[in-house]
Write a protein that holds these residues in place. Structure first.
Motif, PDB file in Angstrom:
ATOM      1  N   THR A   1       0.841  -1.192   0.000  1.00  0.00           N
ATOM      2  CA  THR A   1       0.000   0.000   0.000  1.00  0.00           C
ATOM      3  C   THR A   1       0.877   1.244   0.000  1.00  0.00           C
ATOM      4  O   THR A   1       1.727   1.415   0.882  1.00  0.00           O
ATOM      5  N   LEU A  44      -4.523   6.850  -3.129  1.00  0.00           N
ATOM      6  CA  LEU A  44      -3.771   5.637  -2.818  1.00  0.00           C
ATOM      7  C   LEU A  44      -3.181   5.031  -4.077  1.00  0.00           C
ATOM      8  O   LEU A  44      -3.739   5.152  -5.177  1.00  0.00           O
ATOM      9  N   GLU A  49      -8.562   6.006   4.471  1.00  0.00           N
ATOM     10  CA  GLU A  49      -7.729   7.181   4.228  1.00  0.00           C
ATOM     11  C   GLU A  49      -7.985   8.203   5.329  1.00  0.00           C
ATOM     12  O   GLU A  49      -9.060   8.795   5.408  1.00  0.00           O
ATOM     13  N   VAL A  57      -4.029   4.467   5.915  1.00  0.00           N
ATOM     14  CA  VAL A  57      -3.031   5.418   5.419  1.00  0.00           C
ATOM     15  C   VAL A  57      -3.278   6.779   6.066  1.00  0.00           C
ATOM     16  O   VAL A  57      -4.424   7.227   6.166  1.00  0.00           O
ATOM     17  N   ARG A  80       1.852   3.915   6.200  1.00  0.00           N
ATOM     18  CA  ARG A  80       0.780   3.020   5.757  1.00  0.00           C
ATOM     19  C   ARG A  80       0.883   1.712   6.530  1.00  0.00           C
ATOM     20  O   ARG A  80       1.976   1.169   6.711  1.00  0.00           O
TER      21      ARG A  80
END
Length: 720
Positions: A134, A152, A175, A280, A322
C-alpha cells in the motif's frame, strides 16, 4: 471521467527510447508489462468534506476530497496522464514507489522535474518493480497534497503467492487526513512571510497555521458550525471567507449554537468474515491514533513491506505511513461500532482524550452473519503476537510501541555490523539569517535550488549547473552506489520559543529507497557500538520501511523495549531534556556529530537510526513529511551516482522544454541540457508533441504561476 484499461499485449514499446532501465535493474523480456492507464484532471472546486465549504483540489471534477486509487500488479506499467486545470502549478510524486530504472518519474520539483503549469499536461510512465503493498500518490509542490491532491497507490497482492494466500479478499481503503478550513496555499503564504518584528528566541512568525480544525476518514467528517470562527482562525482578512454548509458563519452564529453538519463514513461488514484494511495517514501535520471499538487489528505490513504479524487494539500512524491490518469481524449481527481516529502529541483541550481533534466513522454489521470460516490461515502462516494487554484503560489510544514492528525477514548478513559511512540529520526551527524567514533547516543548511530554474537530475546528468550547490554545503549528500549507510536522525525542539520546550515527532521519508529501522533512543546518539550494547538496536529482524519517525524521547523499558513519554512529562520532568537558546553548530559538528569536540548549544531530545543500501542511482529527496516543516526547508538530497541513470525519456524532455520554460527557467541552460542529454527525437525548436493541454493559453499560464514561483525563490528551496 477516468479512462482506465488493463491489457496484456505482445508488442514492443512505442517509445522504446523513452523507457530507461539502469544497469542494476535491466530486464530482458519479449512480453510487454500489463498496463494500468489513468487520466487525472486536477482542478480547484468548492467542496465540503465535513460540511464546511472551502476551495480545494479535486480529481476529475469529483467534488470530493478523495483522489482516484491507482492499482497495478508487480511488474506492471503505469501510464498516468495528469492535466492541470487548477490555478497553480502541481507535480505528482509516487510515495513508496522506488522508481528503480525510472528515476526521472519521481515528481519532485527542483530535483527531477519542473512543476506542471496551469493548462499543461504531463505523462508519468514507469514500470513498478517492487512487491505488493500500500502506497500513496500525492502532490509535491507548495502543500498541494494538503489541499486534496492525493490518493492511494496499491500494488495488488498475488494470492497465488504463498506469502499472501491467506490475506482476505475483501478490503477497505481507510484514508485518514487532517483538514484546515483555510486553503493551504493561503496559510503557506502567511507562514513564509518575513516577520514584521524579529525577536531572537521569542519572535513570532506572522501567521502560524496552528493545528488543523478537523480529521477526516475517507474524506468525510462531522463539524459543529457553532465553533467560534475567530477563535479557530484569528482575524486575518487575507485568508478570505469560508462557509459552513452554504450559510456564512457570521450569519448563523447566535441562531444555532450547536449545528452539526457533514457526514460519517460507513464500513459495512458481515459477522464471521475477515477484511484487509489499508490504513493510510494522508494528513499534513497530525500524528494519528486509529481503532475500532471492541475489535482488535492484526498488523501484517508497514509502508508496503511485510512485518511479523502482531495484534493490537489501537494503531499509531504518523503522516505518510501506511499499515495493512486484518480485521476479524466478530461483532454481533445488526450492531454498530465506532471507528475512531484521534490526534497524538499535538495537544489541545477539545479532544476526548485531551489530544485535540477526533472523529468517528461507523462499522455496521449486516443483520445476518456469514458462514463461520474454519481452519483460517494466519498471515504468512504465523500466529500473531498478542499486544493487546497493557493498554491504558482510561486512554486506550495513547500507547503503541514502535518496536513491535519487526521485519518479516532477518537482517541480511551483508548489512550486519558497522556501516560503510554514517550521515547525520539534525533539524532545528530558527530564523534564517539570510532572509529573516522562519525555517526548519537540516544541519543549519537551507537548501537552495539551482539558479537556472532547472531540476538537479538533468543538470547533473549533463554536467551542468552551479557546482557549489551540488554538495554537502547545500544538503546534497554525495553517496556511492551499492554502499551501506547509517542515517542518524536527531530530534531537536523548536528553538525559536525555547521556554515552551515544544517537541515534534518528525516523520522522515526517503525517496527511491526503503531501509531498515535499527532503533531509537533518548538524547544524543551515542554511536553504533554503545547503542547496540545498551540494547537500543534491533540487528536481528528490523522492519524494512520508507518512513521513520524521530520521537520526542524513547527509553528502554525491560519487557516491551520502549515507552513513548507524553510531551508534558518530557518537558517538565525528564532529566535528559535541557532548555536552550538555539543551535550553534560549527561546520565540523554538521559533518562529524557526535565528535566529542563538537560543541552544541542544543541537546537533542532523541534519535532514530536507519540503515540504507544505496542501490538506486539518482537524486533522491529526503524530507520531514510534516508539510509545514517541508515548506520551511526541512529536507536534503541523496546524490547517488546520477551518471548511472538511464537515458532521458522523450516525454520528460518535452516537459523540460515546454514546462520549465513556462516556469521561467534559463533558456540557454535548458537548451544546453537538451543538446547534451535529450533524446534525438526531440525537436528543440519544433513541434513534436507539446505538453500544453488543449486550449491552453501560455501567457495566462505564465501569469498564474508568477506568485508561486516568487514564493519558491524567496524560500530558497527546491520544493516545498
Amino acid at each position: 471521467m477516468v479512462l482506465r484499461c488493463k491489457v496484456r499485449i505482445m508488442v514492443l514499446f512505442l517509445f522504446a527510447d523513452s523507457i530507461l532501465v539502469s544497469s542494476s535493474d535491466a530486464q530482458t523480456t519479449q512480453e510487454a508489462p500489463e498496463i494500468s492507464r489513468y487520466d487525472l484532471v486536477i482542478s480547484r472546486q468548492w467542496i465540503k468534506p465535513d460540511g464546511f465549504w472551502r476551495p480545494a483540489l479535486t480529481t476529475n471534477y469529483n467534488g470530493k476530497l478523495k483522489g482516484e486509487t491507482i492499482r497495478v500488479k508487480t511488474g506492471g506499467r503505469v501510464i498516468l496522464n495528469v492535466t492541470n486545470k487548477a490555478n497553480q502549478p502541481i507535480t505528482v510524486h509516487f510515495h513508496g514507489i522506488h522508481q528503480s530504472g525510472y528515476q526521472w518519474m519521481d515528481g519532485v520539483p527542483g530535483a527531477t522535474q519542473c512543476p506542471i503549469p496551469p493548462d499543461h499536461s504531463y505523462v508519468y510512465d514507469f514500470v513498478v518493480n517492487q512487491p505488493p503493498g500500500t502506497h500513496i500518490w500525492h502532490g509535491h509542490y507548495m502543500l498541494t497534497e494538503g489541499d486534496g491532491l492525493h490518493g492511494l497507490f496499491v500494488i495488488e497482492h498475488d494470492r497465488t503467492d504463498s506469502l499472501y494466500r491467506d490475506f482476505p479478499e475483501d478490503e477497505f481503503l481507510v484514508e485518514l487526513s487532517d483538514w484546515y478550513h483555510i486553503e493551504y496555499r493561503k496559510l503557506t503564504e502567511g507562514l513564509l512571510e518575513i516577520p514584521k518584528v524579529r525577536s531572537t528566541g521569542a519572535g513570532q512568525p506572522p501567521h502560524w497555521p496552528g493545528n488543523p480544525q478537523n480529521l477526516l476518514i475517507n474524506g468525510k467528517a462531522l463539524w459543529n458550525c457553532a465553533n467560534d470562527f475567530n477563535t479557530q482562525y484569528g482575524a486575518n482578512p487575507a485568508w478570505g471567507f469560508t462557509y459552513c454548509d452554504q450559510v456564512s458563519y457570521f450569519e448563523q452564529v447566535g441562531k444555532n449554537n450547536s449545528r452539526i453538519v457533514g457526514e460519517q463514513e460507513v464500513f459495512n461488514v458481515t459477522s464471521g468474515k475477515r477484511y484487509l484494511l489499508r490504513v493510510v495517514n494522508l494528513g499534513t501535520v497530525q500524528y494519528m491514533m486509529f481503532m475500532i471499538r471492541e475489535h482488535n487489528l492484526t498488523v501484517v505490513a508497514a509502508d508496503g513491506q511485510p512485518v511479523k504479524p502482531f495484534t493490537v487494539s489501537s494503531l499509531d500512524i504518523n503522516v505518510a505511513e501506511r499499515y495493512d491490518v486484518i480485521l476479524e469481524a466478530n461483532g454481533q449481527p445488526g450492531e454498530t461500532y465506532d471507528v475512531v481516529v484521534a490526534t497524538k502529541f499535538r495537544y489541545s483541550d477539545n479532544g476526548p482524550y485531551g489530544y485535540g481533534p477526533a472523529q468517528t466513522a461507523k462499522l455496521v454489521y449486516a443483520a445476518e452473519p456469514a458462514e463461520i470460516e474454519t481452519d483460517v490461515l494466519r498471515p504468512y502462516g504465523m500466529t500473531p503476537v498478542d499486544r493487546t494487554e497493557g493498554f491504558n484503560a482510561t486512554h486506550p489510544l495513547d500507547y503503541f510501541n514502535p518496536r513491535w514492528v519487526t521485519g518479516f525477514d532477518d537482517l541480511p548478513e551483508h548489512l550486519q555490523g558497522e556501516p560503510d559511512e554514517t550521515i547525520f540529520i539534525n533539524g532545528y526551527m530558527w530564523f534564517d539569517p539570510e532572509d529573516d524567514r522562519l525555517k526548519w533547516p537540516v544541519n543549519n543548511v537551507t537548501h537552495k535550488s539551482d539558479p537556472s530554474g532547472l531540476p538537479f537530475l538533468p543538470l547533473m546528468v549533463s554536467g551542468l549547473g552551479d557546482k557549489s550547490l551540488q554538495g554537502l554545503a547545500n544538503n546534497m549528500w554525495d553517496m556511492k552506489l551499492n554502499t551501506t549507510y547509517d542515517f542518524v536522525l536527531h530530534n531537536y525542539g523548536e528553538t525559536w520559543i525555547p521556554e515552551l520546550g515544544q517537541i515534534d515527532e518528525h516523520p522522515w521519508h526517503f525517496h527511491g529507497h526503503s531501509f531498515h529501522v535499527l532503533g531509537y533512543g533518548p538524547g544524543r546518539y551515542p554511536g553504533f557500538q554503545a547503542a547496540n550494547e545498551s540494547g537500543l538496536l534491533n540487528l536481528k529482524d528490523p522492519p524494512y520501511r520508507d518512513m521513520v519517525t524521530t520521537f520526542p524521547g524513547i527509553l528502554p523499558d525491560g519487557s516491551e523495549g520502549v515507552n513513548l513519554i507524553r510531551m508534558p512529562e518530557i518537558t517538565k520532568e525528564k532529566p535528559w531534556i535541557y532548555n536552550f537558546s538555539g543551535p550553534n553548530l560549527t561546520a565540523d559538528c554538521r559533518i562529524n556529530d557526535p565528535d566529542p569536540n563538537c560543541q552544541l548549544a542544543a541537546i537533542p531530545y532523541g534519535w532514530s537510526l536507519i540503515r540504507l543500501r544505496a542501490d538506486n542511482p539518482g537524486v533522491w529527496n529526503v524530507h520531514c513529511h510534516l508539510m509545514w516543516h517541508f515548506a520551511m526547508n526541512m529536507q536534503g538530497f541523496m546524490v547517488i551516482e546520477p551518471d548511472k541513470v538511464g537515458p532521458m525519456p522523450l516525454e520528460y524532455a518535452r516537459m523540460l522544454r515546454d514546462q520549465c520554460a513556462a516556469m521561467g527557467a534559463d533558456k540557454d541552460v535548458l537548451a544546453e541540457v537538451l543538446q547534451l542529454s535529450g533524446p534525438k527525437e526531440l525537436l528543440v525548436g519544433g513541434d513534436d508533441g507539446p505538453t500544453s493541454a488543449p486550449g491552453a493559453d501560455d501567457s495566462a499560464a505564465a501569469a498564474l504561476v508568477a506568485v508561486s514561483a516568487l514564493m519558491v525563490a524567496a524560500l530558497g528551496a527546491a520544493a516545498a
